[in-house]
Design a protein around this motif. Structure first.
Motif, PDB file in Angstrom:
ATOM      1  N   ARG A 119     -25.366   5.294  60.188  1.00 51.49           N
ATOM      2  CA  ARG A 119     -24.327   5.948  59.589  1.00 51.49           C
ATOM      3  C   ARG A 119     -23.472   6.728  60.472  1.00 51.49           C
ATOM      4  N   ALA A 120     -24.548   7.617  61.634  1.00 46.70           N
ATOM      5  CA  ALA A 120     -23.725   8.181  62.661  1.00 46.70           C
ATOM      6  C   ALA A 120     -22.677   7.591  63.439  1.00 46.70           C
ATOM      7  N   GLN A 121     -23.290   6.227  63.889  1.00 48.43           N
ATOM      8  CA  GLN A 121     -22.085   5.137  64.521  1.00 48.43           C
ATOM      9  C   GLN A 121     -20.789   4.878  63.803  1.00 48.43           C
ATOM     10  N   VAL A 122     -21.133   4.797  62.533  1.00 51.06           N
ATOM     11  CA  VAL A 122     -19.797   4.425  61.641  1.00 51.06           C
ATOM     12  C   VAL A 122     -19.055   5.410  61.307  1.00 51.06           C
ATOM     13  N   GLU A 278     -19.762  11.169  48.649  1.00 47.35           N
ATOM     14  CA  GLU A 278     -20.949  11.709  49.552  1.00 47.35           C
ATOM     15  C   GLU A 278     -20.734  11.258  50.995  1.00 47.35           C
ATOM     16  N   CYS A 279     -19.893  10.269  51.234  1.00 51.71           N
ATOM     17  CA  CYS A 279     -19.870   9.995  52.537  1.00 51.71           C
ATOM     18  C   CYS A 279     -19.208  11.125  53.574  1.00 51.71           C
ATOM     19  N   LEU A 280     -18.609  12.005  52.911  1.00 50.29           N
ATOM     20  CA  LEU A 280     -17.949  13.056  53.575  1.00 50.29           C
ATOM     21  C   LEU A 280     -18.655  13.910  54.143  1.00 50.29           C
ATOM     22  N   ALA A 281     -20.070  14.090  53.800  1.00 45.77           N
ATOM     23  CA  ALA A 281     -20.924  15.124  54.191  1.00 45.77           C
ATOM     24  C   ALA A 281     -21.791  14.296  55.410  1.00 45.77           C
ATOM     25  N   PHE A 282     -21.570  13.103  55.681  1.00 39.46           N
ATOM     26  CA  PHE A 282     -22.447  12.389  56.602  1.00 39.46           C
ATOM     27  C   PHE A 282     -22.200  12.964  57.898  1.00 39.46           C
TER      28      PHE A 282
END
Length: 282
Positions: A119-122, A278-282
């Motif tokens: 997720r960090a890479q994405v 929820e992806c905006l908080a990753f």
């Protein structure tokens, strides 16, 4: 002042004062008033938009990310006059991307190839892709909002970098091989559809191309993709049109009969994800 004048004027003043007071009590007015990707401009004659091939819904992998209930609400006071032109302006583009293909016969679920990016890479890949300038010469003001890129990737793949859908969409942004070839040719690039960073850039570059193509056709070269420009009608703003065209192809949105939104649910999903994912908080 004579006694006669006093008797004549004073009652009139009292009457006026009372009238003003009544007006105020009734609420009535009483007076007053990043890294730059090279652009290649075409020089051939204009070509009409290719016909889109609507499907019954989003691509096969759409929705793999958890979607909130669509609740995107347009602004009550648009920052620009809403509404596209009734008839599109002729395009200067000499080639358009092909319409999305139909899912492979017999395919019921996506497959996975290679390793999946974290997720960090994405997040880094999508953020960097949104930060690029894709039209440095003719339209340097065009920007692809990072939340639009992140929301589109979540809607399309759930941020899964190694997924391949039944319709042939690849990776984070579910880029079609033919669309990747179009972007690489149009912008003189060699992005690798299977690399998660290049896949993110391909998707963002395609969104930037759609912003300019549809912005020129219907919005007289206004390239803003703010939700504040949208009204309650889905066909009222460039943002919704770009989201729709990313899914259905520009030929289904830019038509001789005006701007069309053939996939309203997809547009509402992405609009909701732009603020609630929820992806905006990753």
């Amino acid at each position: 002042m004579t006694e006669w004048l006093r008797r004549t004027l004073v009652p009139g003043v009292v009457v006026l004062a009372l009238a003003a007071a009544v007006g105020c009590a009734n609420g009535e007015p009483t007076g007053g008033t990043s890294t730059v990707a090279a652009e290649v401009d075409p020089s051939d004659a204009a070509q009409p938009a290719a016909a889109g091939e609507p499907t019954t819904g989003p691509p096969a992998v759409a929705g793999l990310g958890v979607r909130p209930t669509p609740s995107a609400k347009p602004s009550r006071t648009p920052s620009r006059k809403p509404g596209p032109r009734k008839v599109p302006k002729p395009s200067t583009e000499t080639r358009l991307p092909p319409p999305p293909p139909k899912p492979e016969t017999g395919c019921t679920k996506p497959r996975y190839e290679g390793d999946q990016a974290s997720r960090a890479q994405v997040k880094q890949a999508l953020t960097e892709a949104a930060g690029r300038t894709y039209w440095p010469n003719s339209a340097p003001s065009i920007r692809v909002p990072v939340n639009l890129v992140k929301a589109t990737a979540w809607q399309e793949s759930g941020w899964q970098s190694n997924i391949v859908a039944c319709d042939g969409g690849v990776g984070l942004m579910q880029v079609m091989p033919d669309t990747a070839a179009f972007v690489n040719t149009r912008f003189d690039k060699s992005y690798d559809i299977d690399d998660h960073r290049d896949n993110a850039t391909l998707g963002a570059n395609y969104l930037a191309w759609l912003i300019k193509y549809i912005g020129d056709a219907f919005f007289d070269g206004a390239y803003g993709v703010s939700a504040d420009d949208c009204t309650g009608e889905l066909d009222s703003c460039l943002l919704n049109a770009v989201i729709s065209a990313y899914n259905f192809g520009p030929g289904a949105v830019v038509t001789d009969d005006g701007l069309k939104i053939p996939n309203p649910q997809y547009v509402r999903n992405v609009r909701a994800l732009m603020t609630e994912c929820e992806c905006l908080a990753f």
